[in-house]
Every structure is written in C-alpha cells, then in structure tokens.
Design a protein around this motif. Structure first.
Motif, PDB file in Angstrom:
ATOM      1  N   LEU A   6       0.806  -1.253  -0.008  1.00 58.62           N
ATOM      2  CA  LEU A   6      -0.054  -0.087  -0.023  1.00 58.62           C
ATOM      3  C   LEU A   6       0.820   1.365   0.011  1.00 58.62           C
ATOM      4  CD1 LEU A   6      -2.615  -1.215   2.495  1.00 58.62           C
ATOM      5  CD2 LEU A   6      -3.286  -0.820   0.014  1.00 58.62           C
ATOM      6  N   ALA A   7       2.098   1.240   0.538  1.00 56.42           N
ATOM      7  CA  ALA A   7       3.103   2.276   0.442  1.00 56.42           C
ATOM      8  C   ALA A   7       3.352   2.605  -0.879  1.00 56.42           C
ATOM      9  CB  ALA A   7       4.027   2.122   1.567  1.00 56.42           C
ATOM     10  N   LEU A   8       3.776   1.519  -1.697  1.00 55.95           N
ATOM     11  CA  LEU A   8       4.300   1.783  -2.912  1.00 55.95           C
ATOM     12  C   LEU A   8       2.993   2.129  -3.968  1.00 55.95           C
ATOM     13  CD1 LEU A   8       6.279  -1.604  -3.137  1.00 55.95           C
ATOM     14  CD2 LEU A   8       7.084   1.017  -3.597  1.00 55.95           C
ATOM     15  N   ALA A   9       1.638   1.808  -3.713  1.00 59.77           N
ATOM     16  CA  ALA A   9       0.650   2.031  -4.492  1.00 59.77           C
ATOM     17  C   ALA A   9       0.533   3.498  -5.119  1.00 59.77           C
ATOM     18  CB  ALA A   9      -0.697   1.751  -3.742  1.00 59.77           C
ATOM     19  N   PRO A  10       0.850   4.605  -4.335  1.00 62.86           N
ATOM     20  CA  PRO A  10       0.743   5.876  -5.022  1.00 62.86           C
ATOM     21  C   PRO A  10       1.867   6.303  -5.984  1.00 62.86           C
ATOM     22  CG  PRO A  10       1.219   6.334  -2.526  1.00 62.86           C
ATOM     23  CD  PRO A  10       0.888   4.676  -2.908  1.00 62.86           C
ATOM     24  N   CYS A  23      15.987   7.924   7.672  1.00 62.87           N
ATOM     25  CA  CYS A  23      14.933   8.072   6.562  1.00 62.87           C
ATOM     26  C   CYS A  23      15.828   9.079   5.454  1.00 62.87           C
ATOM     27  CB  CYS A  23      13.745   8.595   6.560  1.00 62.87           C
ATOM     28  SG  CYS A  23      12.470   7.330   7.442  1.00 62.87           S
ATOM     29  N   GLY A  24      17.088   9.198   5.749  1.00 64.62           N
ATOM     30  CA  GLY A  24      17.810  10.133   4.904  1.00 64.62           C
ATOM     31  C   GLY A  24      17.421  11.397   4.973  1.00 64.62           C
ATOM     32  N   SER A  25      16.988  12.034   6.341  1.00 65.54           N
ATOM     33  CA  SER A  25      16.410  13.381   6.482  1.00 65.54           C
ATOM     34  C   SER A  25      15.437  13.944   5.349  1.00 65.54           C
ATOM     35  CB  SER A  25      17.848  14.283   6.569  1.00 65.54           C
ATOM     36  OG  SER A  25      18.483  13.842   8.040  1.00 65.54           O
ATOM     37  N   GLY A  26      14.512  13.207   5.079  1.00 63.05           N
ATOM     38  CA  GLY A  26      13.630  13.692   4.060  1.00 63.05           C
ATOM     39  C   GLY A  26      13.730  13.041   2.819  1.00 63.05           C
ATOM     40  N   ALA A  27      14.632  11.920   2.665  1.00 61.50           N
ATOM     41  CA  ALA A  27      14.695  11.239   1.528  1.00 61.50           C
ATOM     42  C   ALA A  27      13.390  10.463   1.101  1.00 61.50           C
ATOM     43  CB  ALA A  27      16.001  10.723   1.164  1.00 61.50           C
ATOM     44  N   VAL A  28      13.004   9.846   2.068  1.00 60.23           N
ATOM     45  CA  VAL A  28      12.233   8.727   1.984  1.00 60.23           C
ATOM     46  C   VAL A  28      10.860   9.422   1.907  1.00 60.23           C
ATOM     47  CG1 VAL A  28      10.876   6.917   3.098  1.00 60.23           C
ATOM     48  CG2 VAL A  28      13.496   7.001   3.137  1.00 60.23           C
ATOM     49  N   GLN A  29       9.775   8.918   1.150  1.00 63.41           N
ATOM     50  CA  GLN A  29       8.338   9.527   0.740  1.00 63.41           C
ATOM     51  C   GLN A  29       7.379   8.684   1.387  1.00 63.41           C
ATOM     52  OE1 GLN A  29       9.262   9.434  -3.691  1.00 63.41           O
ATOM     53  NE2 GLN A  29       8.184  11.352  -3.590  1.00 63.41           N
ATOM     54  N   ALA A  30       7.468   7.577   1.528  1.00 61.39           N
ATOM     55  CA  ALA A  30       6.883   6.623   2.326  1.00 61.39           C
ATOM     56  C   ALA A  30       7.637   5.430   3.002  1.00 61.39           C
ATOM     57  CB  ALA A  30       5.795   5.942   1.249  1.00 61.39           C
ATOM     58  N   LEU A  31       6.943   5.122   4.283  1.00 57.83           N
ATOM     59  CA  LEU A  31       7.617   4.317   5.124  1.00 57.83           C
ATOM     60  C   LEU A  31       6.763   3.199   5.874  1.00 57.83           C
ATOM     61  CD1 LEU A  31      10.042   3.393   7.275  1.00 57.83           C
ATOM     62  CD2 LEU A  31       9.243   5.178   8.799  1.00 57.83           C
ATOM     63  N   SER A  32       7.228   2.045   5.703  1.00 60.75           N
ATOM     64  CA  SER A  32       6.384   0.944   6.220  1.00 60.75           C
ATOM     65  C   SER A  32       7.044   0.775   7.690  1.00 60.75           C
ATOM     66  CB  SER A  32       6.327  -0.419   5.794  1.00 60.75           C
ATOM     67  OG  SER A  32       5.930  -0.113   4.321  1.00 60.75           O
ATOM     68  N   PHE A  33       6.389   1.409   8.792  1.00 60.66           N
ATOM     69  CA  PHE A  33       7.103   1.366  10.050  1.00 60.66           C
ATOM     70  C   PHE A  33       6.534   0.000  10.851  1.00 60.66           C
ATOM     71  CE2 PHE A  33       8.453   4.606  13.341  1.00 60.66           C
ATOM     72  CZ  PHE A  33       9.051   3.787  14.041  1.00 60.66           C
ATOM     73  N   GLY A  34       7.430  -0.899  11.127  1.00 64.02           N
ATOM     74  CA  GLY A  34       7.149  -2.051  11.552  1.00 64.02           C
ATOM     75  C   GLY A  34       7.028  -2.125  13.084  1.00 64.02           C
ATOM     76  N   PHE A  35       5.968  -2.728  13.554  1.00 68.67           N
ATOM     77  CA  PHE A  35       5.772  -2.546  15.134  1.00 68.67           C
ATOM     78  C   PHE A  35       5.563  -4.192  15.599  1.00 68.67           C
ATOM     79  CE2 PHE A  35       4.461   1.473  14.233  1.00 68.67           C
ATOM     80  CZ  PHE A  35       5.323   2.071  15.222  1.00 68.67           C
ATOM     81  N   VAL A  36       4.939  -5.116  14.811  1.00 66.94           N
ATOM     82  CA  VAL A  36       4.603  -6.337  15.126  1.00 66.94           C
ATOM     83  C   VAL A  36       6.021  -7.150  15.496  1.00 66.94           C
ATOM     84  CG1 VAL A  36       4.080  -8.699  14.186  1.00 66.94           C
ATOM     85  CG2 VAL A  36       2.733  -6.704  13.573  1.00 66.94           C
ATOM     86  N   LYS A  37       7.007  -6.865  14.813  1.00 63.73           N
ATOM     87  CA  LYS A  37       8.597  -7.719  15.222  1.00 63.73           C
ATOM     88  C   LYS A  37       8.892  -7.205  16.615  1.00 63.73           C
ATOM     89  CE  LYS A  37       9.659  -8.554  10.550  1.00 63.73           C
ATOM     90  NZ  LYS A  37       9.564  -9.924  10.324  1.00 63.73           N
ATOM     91  N   ASN A  38       8.454  -5.850  17.078  1.00 63.86           N
ATOM     92  CA  ASN A  38       9.142  -5.286  18.048  1.00 63.86           C
ATOM     93  C   ASN A  38       8.110  -4.992  19.254  1.00 63.86           C
ATOM     94  OD1 ASN A  38      11.326  -3.671  19.068  1.00 63.86           O
ATOM     95  ND2 ASN A  38      10.343  -1.706  18.378  1.00 63.86           N
TER      96      ASN A  38
END
Length: 333
Positions: free
Chosen positions: A64-68, A188-203
């Motif tokens: 879904l992050a890649l979709a747009p 995230c490269g200080s603004g380089a990433v446009q969409a992040l999948s932030f994982g919580f299940v593993k953590n």
C-alpha cells in the motif's frame, strides 16, 4: 529457547493494556479518537508533517505504501533478496496490478546508487520497456545490515534526480535507529523517503503496522486501496492503540535496543563465524549441520540458512539467560 524469529516474540504488556483501554465504543474504521491522533504523533516523532494509516501486516504496509508511486505498467527497483521479492508471494504485483519488481545487486542485501543505476540506465525510454517508477529499500536489510543516514540520502538524491518515488520497508526500522543512535528522520535520509512501512509487530506489537506518508496527498488514494484490499478494519481503534502505546513513550526504541543488545552479545560469541556485521537483531552464522544439531539438542531453536549457516534472531523479550546460554554453547562448538 527461541531464536527463530522476532515475529514469534511476546506482545509487550503495555500494548495489551492499551488495547484493553481502547475497548470502549467509538467511531468505526479510522474515524475513532485514537486513529485521528496518529498524524500528530508521528509528526512529532519525525519533526515534519506526515499522514499515517494503520494496517495489520507488513506485506500490506509495503504494497500500500508503494501504491501511489507505481502505476501498473511501471516497476519498483529493489534488491534481488528484498522481502518484497523473496517473501511476499507476489503480493507487490497483486496490489500494484501487475507492476514489475526490477532486481538490483548489492552486498548484504543493500542497494546503492551505483547498483540502482546498473538496473535503470540500460532501460530505453519507450513504450516497449517497463519504466522504473520507484525504489524500495529495506531498513534493516535482509541480512541485518542497516543503511547509514548518508546512504539513504544518496539513494534519495538519485530518486529525485530520476523522478522516482522512494519507499522504505521498515519492518526492523526501530532496530536500525537504535543501532545508529540517530533520529527517525535521519534514518530516512532526512527527508529522502516518501513513504515508510514502520514495523511494530516484530518489536512488541500484536498486529498493527504504520504506513507513514511524508508527501502531501499520497495517502488519499491509499485509503481507497486499503479498503479494496480488505485491510480497513471496522474496529481500527485497536490497531491505533497498539501503535500509540509503542510510540508515545519511546517503547519502540527501548524494545529495539534490548533486541540489539542481545544480538551483540551473541555476535561477540560467534566471532569469525559471522557472515555479516551485527547491525540490528539478526545474525547469520556459519555452522555445519552437525553443529546446528548439537545446538538444537541443547534446546535452541533457529532457522537453517542454506547448507552451512544458521540465522539467529533476537527480540525485545528474548530472555537474557537464554542469550547467555546460547553464546556459551556457540563458543564451545
């Protein structure tokens, strides 16, 4: 004594408590009070505006992050051993209606501007070839290596130069931030990433991941795509509650530090057996079949990694006594 996967780790008690506290009537879907808090919570965490959608799985979060960013006739450049290529059963192609994964090389399952260019430079700019629309990187990589902030920024500069989106699969994003001691935005490269999948299940989460969009408007169509994909849960407050419990008091970071510390202890014991530096909570260790069976006979569980290696994964809840026992057992092989 379990070292197979952080997916098998316990749910943190604070997450259970937050879900219990959320068990009161509220608006359905993502119009509840907890879901409406997510944008501001993550804006504070990253120091810039963002829009956050919850979803239940890492696979759906990535797709879904890649979709747009990616049209059905386009492609996503990723490492040939990236999770979206090796472990998601073709889900990116399914969610993106046929878009292609374009596979790049790189040591330790990390791509670089050079290996990305090796994939995209030979592509002719005509309708007969799939055109790249986005780049996806994994933080930390499939071999537990963490991208340095400067490395992410360099990939982001290439993406901007070529007009490509940049997505980060952050299933172990917390471990990378903990390892580098940097801010989430720097990771995230200080603004380089446009969409992040932030994982919580593993953590320490139970069943909730955050899709963080840093570009205005990117989430608009994803709300429809999330519903169409069957991931708009009617009681979304329970997913939001998990994320808030992890983020609000930096539990996500404390958990990652605990998992990383356990991995570092094992890494010291493994010594020259390590196939890659330990930069998160995964270790890849050379071991014969007989050595692996000797460890299993002592009560340790882990995955084989090919014929002559093993993968060991620590988690926030890995018992320190189990870590010490495995370290001693490896040292004694």
């Amino acid at each position: 004594m379990q070292f197979m996967s952080d997916n098998a780790a316990r749910v943190h008690p604070q997450v259970w408590a937050a879900m219990q506290a959320a068990d009161a009537p509220d608006s359905p879907y993502d119009n509840d009070a907890l879901s409406r808090r997510l944008d501001g919570l993550f804006a504070d965490l990253f120091g810039r505006p963002c829009t956050v959608l919850w979803t239940a799985t890492g696979t759906s979060a990535n797709c879904l992050a890649l979709a747009p960013m990616v049209q059905p006739h386009g492609g996503v450049v990723c490492h040939r051993e990236a999770h979206i290529e090796m472990d998601e059963a073709g889900a990116p192609g399914f969610y993106l209606h046929g878009a292609k994964l374009m596979l790049a090389d790189g040591a330790g399952a990390k791509v670089s501007p050079e290996t990305i260019r090796a994939v995209i430079d030979p592509i002719r700019d005509d309708v007969h070839q799939v055109q790249p629309h986005a780049i996806s990187i994994t933080q930390a990589s499939e071999y537990g290596l963490s991208y340095r902030p400067a490395e992410v920024a360099a990939i982001g500069a290439l993406a901007k130069e070529r007009g490509l989106g940049l997505h980060m699969d952050g299933a172990r994003f917390a471990n990378a931030v903990a390892f580098h001691g940097c801010t989430p935005d720097e990771a995230c490269g200080s603004g380089a990433v446009q969409a992040l999948s932030f994982g919580f299940v593993k953590n320490g989460g139970m069943g909730s991941e955050a899709i963080v969009f840093f570009e205005p408007g990117m989430s608009d169509m994803v709300r429809y795509r999330r519903k169409r994909a069957g991931h708009l849960q009617s009681k979304g407050r329970f997913l939001a509650a998990q994320i808030i419990a992890m983020v609000e008091n930096d539990l996500w970071l404390a958990n990652a530090r605990a998992a990383n510390a356990a991995a570092q202890e094992l890494g010291t014991a493994c010594g020259g057996r390590l196939m890659y530096p330990v930069e998160a909570n995964e270790l890849f260790v050379t071991m014969t079949a007989a050595e692996r069976e000797a460890l299993r006979a002592q009560g340790f569980s882990f995955y084989d990694w090919g014929a002559d290696a093993a993968r060991l994964v620590t988690a926030w809840s890995t018992e320190p006594a189990h870590v010490t026992a495995l370290a001693r057992a490896i040292s004694a092989l």
